[in-house]
Design an enzyme around this catalytic site. Structure first.
Site, mmCIF file in Angstrom:
data_model
loop_
_atom_site.group_PDB
_atom_site.id
_atom_site.type_symbol
_atom_site.label_atom_id
_atom_site.label_comp_id
_atom_site.label_asym_id
_atom_site.label_seq_id
_atom_site.Cartn_x
_atom_site.Cartn_y
_atom_site.Cartn_z
ATOM 1 N N GLY A 105 0.844 -1.194 0.000
ATOM 2 C CA GLY A 105 0.000 0.000 0.000
ATOM 3 C C GLY A 105 0.871 1.232 0.000
ATOM 4 O O GLY A 105 1.738 1.390 0.856
ATOM 5 N N LYS A 138 -11.408 2.164 17.358
ATOM 6 C CA LYS A 138 -10.273 2.551 18.207
ATOM 7 C C LYS A 138 -10.538 2.222 19.668
ATOM 8 O O LYS A 138 -9.637 1.793 20.389
ATOM 9 C CB LYS A 138 -9.967 4.028 17.989
ATOM 10 C CG LYS A 138 -9.371 4.251 16.580
ATOM 11 C CD LYS A 138 -9.512 5.673 16.097
ATOM 12 C CE LYS A 138 -8.880 5.852 14.717
ATOM 13 N NZ LYS A 138 -9.215 7.156 14.117
ATOM 14 N N GLY A 145 -3.499 11.844 8.897
ATOM 15 C CA GLY A 145 -2.593 12.562 8.016
ATOM 16 C C GLY A 145 -1.400 11.698 7.665
ATOM 17 O O GLY A 145 -1.028 10.787 8.404
ATOM 18 N N ILE A 187 -1.809 7.499 1.084
ATOM 19 C CA ILE A 187 -1.482 8.618 1.975
ATOM 20 C C ILE A 187 -0.464 8.196 3.046
ATOM 21 O O ILE A 187 0.611 8.777 3.157
ATOM 22 C CB ILE A 187 -2.764 9.128 2.684
ATOM 23 C CG1 ILE A 187 -3.884 9.445 1.677
ATOM 24 C CG2 ILE A 187 -2.433 10.290 3.602
ATOM 25 C CD1 ILE A 187 -3.941 10.855 1.230
ATOM 26 N N VAL A 188 -0.801 7.179 3.819
ATOM 27 C CA VAL A 188 0.090 6.774 4.915
ATOM 28 C C VAL A 188 1.285 5.988 4.378
ATOM 29 O O VAL A 188 2.417 6.173 4.816
ATOM 30 C CB VAL A 188 -0.677 5.947 5.976
ATOM 31 C CG1 VAL A 188 0.251 5.509 7.093
ATOM 32 C CG2 VAL A 188 -1.837 6.765 6.544
ATOM 33 N N GLY A 242 -3.345 8.270 15.393
ATOM 34 C CA GLY A 242 -2.335 8.764 14.453
ATOM 35 C C GLY A 242 -0.945 8.718 15.048
ATOM 36 O O GLY A 242 -0.449 7.654 15.414
ATOM 37 N N GLU A 272 0.444 0.515 16.478
ATOM 38 C CA GLU A 272 0.426 1.855 17.078
ATOM 39 C C GLU A 272 -0.315 2.851 16.203
ATOM 40 O O GLU A 272 -1.059 3.709 16.689
ATOM 41 C CB GLU A 272 1.874 2.319 17.302
ATOM 42 C CG GLU A 272 2.028 3.683 17.907
ATOM 43 C CD GLU A 272 1.459 3.768 19.320
ATOM 44 O OE1 GLU A 272 0.319 4.254 19.437
ATOM 45 O OE2 GLU A 272 2.128 3.354 20.277
#
Lengths: 439, 439
Positions: free
Chosen positions: A13, A208, A305, A16-17, A137, A132
């Site tokens: 992948g 979460k 983000g 974004i991350v 984030g 984590e």
């Protein structure tokens, strides 16, 4: 498996991350090596296509679509799953674990749904799963719970764990925007997805809370057992009325240890303006944790983000390479494949303060009738807000002392049945500062 | 050294923090064992006398005054030094390390003064020193820096790391008490020592900045190289003037990475009322850390007190027993026995905004003359506060844009020499929200 101090990373992948993770691993390679004393190197990038990887400067020879080849490479010590979603991600992680590779992931939905079985498989294969980045984030909240606060009986956890919702609520609170307006501007600013369902319904926060609650309380929390209310049905009127009374609305993921079991929920809730969580604005996340020795602690940072989440991913890769992750995973009895199913408080037994709003016809005696119903259900009122309005239907806002949720539900049902009530009553929890209990 | 999973702990010092540690280790033994999968047991309590240990129910057979006997016991895997101070504590820690015992300590003065040599000795003896409790009480801030944020180049750190000072400043700010009044009530409430020198002069914060700055920036910070101003010379007038301008006064331990080196300091400083650190009240501590990937993160909790500090001590003991401490200590290049001496910014090259106050005779043209001196030194004014007062000497408050500290010093010297200036000008940094730089 690897040359001494050399750790090959396979990234699955590169959105974004994934892109942020690839950038840290490549651009900061030397810095990381100097700092950590080990050498991480990006060996493979596996993604649907090479477009994003190319655009951030990942050399073409790292791009590898054959996942079996990746898994059979002994230089790869960790597979970093950053595609999200459930089906493919689960397959990728299981294959990595089966191949004896450690896993690092940011996938909260997957960990919330399948954490216990994946942890059990990892244990069987003598490898670890770092997650984590799945919660909060860049805030190292998993580490805080599974290391820094280990001496504590965790008594409560209150989290603002969805930046999209917090941004929308902040805009509604500070600018007086409606939910629809605030959602639209969040989407335009790239702070909400085109389809924001997972965020605004509260499901992302439930994921979460499932993960963090299981670790913090050392009891396996079942995703489906958490009552959830999103922000998508909120009326600006209540945010503004609450503000007048000294409260700020936040979407809170709550876990409270009570004598009768864990009280878990995700719902919009009011906190006092002076509560530390009231100050967490915009896209920031924060988690307040109360331990029996440490008292109140709070952890704040960006909950989403590219590079904040990549910060957590790469820190997790390092901890995995150092063997820190395995030391904790092997020994501690916190991961939900090793813990008992949580004993949960029956929702009707929850004790809380409430903000209530009734839409009623403007008739004499209405307040008296409503107050009387509340009182006969054992609910006492702390404040009442009724404005003079030249309308037939007027809002009546009340806040209550602590009351049993079951009693509140019963009272609201009776009030809804009153002839002068014109729509279903609104009820929102008011969260008082949790008492610190020190040892 | 120990039976599998059995870890004997020797506690040296049984005062406030030692007592809290002993209570957790004894009262919560079963809980900790279930949670962590290892069994810690308090084997010895060594302290000047048995009074406090007895008062908290420590069995008399654990009391042992013969430290050599403690060190020669193979069941003891860690010595927990909680007597504080420099001389005896250093001797105790060195003897423990020489005997091949791990060490856990809450002693910030000792770690700040002798950290590098103690770490080097520990390394030689193949053991570790845990010092989480030395900074930020129960906040796991050392873990955050040496684990959770490892992927980051730390760009800045702003810490409220002394609860006594924060309590006094909060009382001055919120209740309008003078420094002397606030100190007195802090002492009466047990929040300040009878001799508060180490706290109020800022030295305690310097100790913590030495420890945390060294780890965060990966450069060895020398205690004596940090410029320090305490809160003991503060005038309530400046706190209240700052408040009128929208600022809250905090004693900040600051580390900022600049192109010309680290800018380190401990001093009272103004932060905007909306800055997260402005909300940290009373005895709470908080540290804001800015990383190049994670952006802004903040960690809050009680910075002192028996059980919050004991929370950090016991978590450190667990991490030591699990081998997590040694994995990090052995591999990472962050501990100051392995890093280079910090390259520091020359104090005169610091760029900052300032709050200035001049006491001047009420004469025509004074403001013009002062403004002119500031201007000729390249300092521009952002706001000016002068109240009509029927006094001969009046205070003139100004805030500035960013300016070089050297220029400010020069300008203040010139202004002090003006005939109408009646006392030395006051200057206090204004800390703007640090920019987040994301990768």
């Amino acid at each position: 498996m690897e040359e001494k101090g050399q750790y090959g990373v396979a990234l699955v992948g590169c959105g974004i991350v994934g892109g942020g993770t690839a950038r840290i691993l490549t651009q900061d390679k030397t810095f990381l090596q100097e700092r950590t004393g080990i050498s991480l190197y990006l060996k493979y990038v596996t993604s649907r296509n090479y477009t994003n990887a190319r655009s951030i400067g990942i050399p073409e020879d790292l791009y590898e679509q054959d996942y079996d080849k990746v898994l059979s490479d002994p230089d790869v010590f960790v597979v970093v799953e950053l595609i999200g979603g459930l089906t493919d991600a689960k397959r990728i992680i299981i294959a990595a674990l089966e191949a004896g590779k450690h896993v690092v992931t940011a996938n909260k939905a997957l960990m919330a749904h399948y954490g216990p079985e994946l942890f059990a498989l990892a244990r069987k294969k003598n490898v670890t799963i770092g997650f984590e980045a799945s919660c909060g984030g860049g805030i190292p909240i998993v580490k805080v719970i599974t290391d820094g606060l280990l001496a504590n009986k965790i008594e409560a956890m209150y989290g603002i764990v969805n930046g999209t919702c917090n941004h929308i609520l902040t805009e509604m609170t500070e600018k007086g925007e409606s939910y629809q307006q605030a959602l639209k501007s969040a989407q335009e600013a790239g702070l909400a997805e085109a389809d924001p369902t997972l965020d605004v319904t509260g499901m992302d926060s439930v994921h979460k809370l499932t993960i963090l609650g299981s670790l913090a309380f050392g009891e396996r929390v079942d995703l489906d057992s958490i009552p959830v209310t999103g922000i998508d049905t909120l009326d600006l009127y209540d945010i503004e009325s609450g503000k007048e009374l000294g409260y700020i609305m936040k979407l809170l993921a709550i876990g409270q240890k009570t004598d009768k079991g864990l009280a878990l929920s995700v719902a919009p809730a009011f906190v006092h303006t002076v509560h530390p969580l009231a100050r967490i604005s915009g896209a920031f996340n924060a988690v307040s944790i109360y331990g029996h020795a440490v008292g109140h602690t709070m952890y704040m940072g960006r909950g989403a983000g590219s590079s904040p989440t990549a910060s957590a991913v790469v820190s997790d890769i390092i901890a995995t390479a150092l063997g820190i992750t395995s030391k904790a995973f092997e020994t501690l009895n916190l991961w939900p494949d090793r813990t008992q199913k949580a004993r949960q408080l029956a929702p009707e037994d929850l004790i809380s303060r409430y903000y209530l709003r009734f839409m009623v016809k403007d008739r004499p005696g209405t307040v008296a009738r409503i107050s009387s119903i509340l009182s006969s259900n054992g609910i006492s009122i702390t404040s009442l807000l009724q404005k003079e309005e030249a309308k037939d239907n007027i809002p009546l806002v009340m806040t209550t002392h602590e009351a049993r949720a079951g009693a509140v539900t019963q009272a609201l049902k009776e009030i809804e049945n009153l002839e002068e009530t014109v729509s279903a009553p609104i009820f929102i929890r008011i969260i008082e500062e949790h008492p610190e209990s020190f040892l």
